[in-house]
Design a protein around this motif. Structure first.
Motif, PDB file in Angstrom:
ATOM      1  N   ASP A   4       4.801  -3.705   0.028  1.00 41.02           N
ATOM      2  CA  ASP A   4       4.673  -3.376  -1.428  1.00 41.02           C
ATOM      3  C   ASP A   4       3.561  -2.320  -1.654  1.00 41.02           C
ATOM      4  O   ASP A   4       3.649  -1.588  -2.605  1.00 41.02           O
ATOM      5  CB  ASP A   4       3.894  -4.720  -2.067  1.00 41.02           C
ATOM      6  CG  ASP A   4       4.832  -5.867  -2.275  1.00 41.02           C
ATOM      7  OD1 ASP A   4       6.012  -5.541  -2.124  1.00 41.02           O
ATOM      8  OD2 ASP A   4       4.220  -6.882  -2.466  1.00 41.02           O
ATOM      9  N   ASP A   5       2.636  -1.963  -0.657  1.00 38.04           N
ATOM     10  CA  ASP A   5       1.814  -0.757  -0.678  1.00 38.04           C
ATOM     11  C   ASP A   5       2.647   0.481  -0.055  1.00 38.04           C
ATOM     12  O   ASP A   5       3.135   0.527   0.800  1.00 38.04           O
ATOM     13  CB  ASP A   5       0.676  -1.109   0.446  1.00 38.04           C
ATOM     14  CG  ASP A   5      -0.438  -0.106   0.358  1.00 38.04           C
ATOM     15  OD1 ASP A   5      -0.077   0.945  -0.250  1.00 38.04           O
ATOM     16  OD2 ASP A   5      -1.531  -0.548   0.856  1.00 38.04           O
ATOM     17  N   ASP A   6       2.535   1.321  -1.278  1.00 41.99           N
ATOM     18  CA  ASP A   6       3.429   2.478  -1.043  1.00 41.99           C
ATOM     19  C   ASP A   6       2.883   3.417   0.292  1.00 41.99           C
ATOM     20  O   ASP A   6       3.441   4.504   0.861  1.00 41.99           O
ATOM     21  CB  ASP A   6       3.396   3.500  -2.135  1.00 41.99           C
ATOM     22  CG  ASP A   6       4.253   2.874  -3.427  1.00 41.99           C
ATOM     23  OD1 ASP A   6       5.050   1.772  -3.018  1.00 41.99           O
ATOM     24  OD2 ASP A   6       4.003   2.979  -4.650  1.00 41.99           O
ATOM     25  N   CYS A   7       1.530   3.172   0.673  1.00 43.10           N
ATOM     26  CA  CYS A   7       0.919   3.737   1.623  1.00 43.10           C
ATOM     27  C   CYS A   7       1.199   3.464   3.258  1.00 43.10           C
ATOM     28  O   CYS A   7       1.083   4.018   4.081  1.00 43.10           O
ATOM     29  CB  CYS A   7      -0.483   3.942   1.613  1.00 43.10           C
ATOM     30  SG  CYS A   7      -1.170   4.846  -0.179  1.00 43.10           S
ATOM     31  N   SER A   8       1.880   2.257   3.061  1.00 45.23           N
ATOM     32  CA  SER A   8       2.300   1.612   4.318  1.00 45.23           C
ATOM     33  C   SER A   8       3.681   2.139   4.748  1.00 45.23           C
ATOM     34  O   SER A   8       4.354   2.483   3.988  1.00 45.23           O
ATOM     35  CB  SER A   8       2.437  -0.001   4.183  1.00 45.23           C
ATOM     36  OG  SER A   8       0.877  -0.491   3.914  1.00 45.23           O
ATOM     37  N   TYR A   9       4.000   1.778   6.055  1.00 44.21           N
ATOM     38  CA  TYR A   9       5.227   2.136   6.524  1.00 44.21           C
ATOM     39  C   TYR A   9       6.251   1.308   6.593  1.00 44.21           C
ATOM     40  O   TYR A   9       5.908  -0.005   6.729  1.00 44.21           O
ATOM     41  CB  TYR A   9       4.890   2.933   8.183  1.00 44.21           C
ATOM     42  CG  TYR A   9       4.294   3.969   8.201  1.00 44.21           C
ATOM     43  CD1 TYR A   9       4.936   5.100   7.986  1.00 44.21           C
ATOM     44  CD2 TYR A   9       2.955   3.959   8.774  1.00 44.21           C
ATOM     45  CE1 TYR A   9       4.174   6.615   8.030  1.00 44.21           C
ATOM     46  CE2 TYR A   9       2.065   4.830   8.920  1.00 44.21           C
ATOM     47  CZ  TYR A   9       2.860   6.348   8.527  1.00 44.21           C
ATOM     48  OH  TYR A   9       2.051   7.647   8.621  1.00 44.21           O
ATOM     49  N   ASN A  10       7.469   1.718   6.138  1.00 43.11           N
ATOM     50  CA  ASN A  10       8.836   0.502   6.385  1.00 43.11           C
ATOM     51  C   ASN A  10       8.822   0.419   7.734  1.00 43.11           C
ATOM     52  O   ASN A  10       8.540   1.234   8.671  1.00 43.11           O
ATOM     53  CB  ASN A  10       9.831   1.098   5.662  1.00 43.11           C
ATOM     54  CG  ASN A  10       9.844   1.624   4.192  1.00 43.11           C
ATOM     55  OD1 ASN A  10       8.688   0.921   3.685  1.00 43.11           O
ATOM     56  ND2 ASN A  10      10.901   2.140   3.629  1.00 43.11           N
TER      57      ASN A  10
END
Length: 451
Positions: free
Chosen positions: A383-389
């Motif tokens: 959910d955190d846009d700063c984390s990587y998929n």
């Protein structure tokens, strides 16, 4: 997908999502000749469910007449017929004929057992409610069981290799036990020769089939309004060819024997992975089979096995080798776990998202697509846009039911993308998932594991 056509996309997101029912595709029945012409995938005509037919007044009258006839035959000692022109009973039944049973159900109507009418109705239905013919059939069955020594067959030790050819596994959608017969092992020449090399071995094979039938009957309740028949699945994948005369001859005998002595106990006899030569063989032998028995046979080509079996068996009860979700000795899912159903139209992409609001759990999922012919990809999107998929499964062709799992280290969602670009037909998707609390293992953070 870079460099490829972009397909229309649909998405489903769920924490606890309701199962959307879609309309069943209509399908007709086709003739044997149409099968020979290559225009169909299944043969067999649907007939009314023999387990749930409400009796018309004329049939109630036939049942009453049949009950009276059976009652008189038992009390007057002629239910088993005459011996040298006289009504003589075998020594082991003298004085005990009132206790005579069939498939564990008392036959004397006045005993008031719930299953007596259920059993008698099977003989009536097999003879189109003609009482004299049904009575003759019942007497022949009782006589055959004594001559064949069926009552003790469950305790017999038969070649253990034969036991691996057949097993009972789960239930169909109506609660009937499902019996699977696998003839692929008989392609081994040594096994085939040792199984059918002598008349004694042929007789053992016949007794094994009767024993298997009796084992299936043990799972029936014989209750009014209940499910009192078996769904039979016969898998012909890798089965020996038409030159195997012994097996062909025995199969013909078995069909006739079951038709005459186990009336209405097989709801459907579905043959899957059917080679072309078997259609021809069945046509030659069909002259020995009654029209009522013929209506119970369904023949399915390899490409339509899953689609056909799912009409009768829920995906959670269908083994993975037939495109279902049921795995042997499964420690993760049971048949009680909810299976959700979606679809993906031809030339489109379907995205199914499993939303996970809290970290510290492992999500496990099962997935199958009827008919396959699709590609799929799995990834975790935080959910955190700063984390990587995290890519869990790169895109690949689906050739079997898939299972995977992932430890959730932060809130996000599992996204399963299904590409139906190779087919113009709508595909059914079945999926189930669950979460379980897991102690964090930091060395595995962000990793996936497949089963």
């Amino acid at each position: 997908m870079p460099g490829e056509k972009v397909f229309p996309s649909e998405e489903y997101v769920y924490n606890e999502i309701d199962d959307e029912e879609e309309e069943e595709e209509e399908g007709g029945t086709l003739s044997f000749q149409e099968c020979l012409d290559g225009n169909n995938d299944t043969i067999g005509q649907e007939s009314e469910n023999p387990d749930s037919v409400e009796l018309k007044q004329s049939r109630k009258k036939s049942l009453l007449e049949f009950r009276c006839l059976v009652e008189d035959a038992i009390l007057s000692n002629y239910i088993l017929g005459k011996n040298n022109g006289k009504f003589e009973l075998p020594s082991d039944l003298r004085g005990n004929l009132r206790e005579i049973t069939l498939w564990g159900v008392p036959l004397l109507p006045s005993r008031g057992h719930d299953g007596t009418d259920v059993v008698l109705l099977k003989f009536l239905k097999a003879r189109d409610f003609k009482v004299p013919e049904a009575f003759s059939m019942l007497r022949r069955t009782l006589k055959w069981r004594r001559e064949f020594k069926v009552e003790g067959i469950l305790d017999e030790k038969i070649d253990s290799r034969l036991e691996n050819l057949e097993f009972i596994d789960g239930e169909d959608k109506q609660g009937r036990p499902v019996c699977y017969t696998l003839f692929g092992a008989l392609k081994n020449k040594e096994f085939y020769k040792s199984t059918f090399g002598t008349e004694e071995k042929n007789q053992e094979f016949l007794r094994w089939k009767v024993k298997s039938m009796e084992m299936g009957i043990q799972k029936l309740g014989f209750k009014s309004g209940g499910e009192n028949s078996i769904l039979q699945i016969t898998d012909l994948k890798n089965s020996p060819g038409p030159a195997t005369k012994e097996l062909s001859s025995l199969n013909k005998k078995i069909v006739v024997l079951f038709q005459e002595n186990y009336p209405e106990l097989i709801f459907r006899n579905i043959y899957v992975n059917v080679p072309f030569w078997y259609y021809v063989s069945h046509a030659l032998h069909s002259q020995f089979i009654s029209q009522r028995t013929k209506s119970k046979f369904i023949f399915v080509r390899p490409l339509r096995v899953t689609q056909t079996l799912l009409k009768y068996i829920a995906p959670e009860n269908l083994p993975v080798q037939y495109g279902g979700l049921k795995r042997e000795n499964d420690n993760e899912f049971s048949t009680d776990d909810t299976v959700l159903r979606f679809s993906v139209r031809g030339g489109t992409i379907q995205k199914i998202k499993i939303a996970v609001a809290e970290a510290g759990v492992t999500v496990i999922w099962d997935l199958t697509v009827v008919g396959y012919e699709v590609s799929y990809k799995e990834e975790f999107i935080p959910d955190d846009d700063c984390s990587y998929n995290v890519l869990l499964q790169k895109e690949k062709k689906m050739r079997e039911s898939a299972r995977n799992s992932f430890y959730i280290y932060e809130p996000g969602k599992i996204v399963i993308t299904i590409y139906n670009g190779a087919s113009s037909q709508k595909k059914k998707i079945f999926i189930r998932h669950k979460s379980k609390e897991t102690l964090p293992v930091y060395s595995l953070k962000g990793s996936s594991s497949s089963f």
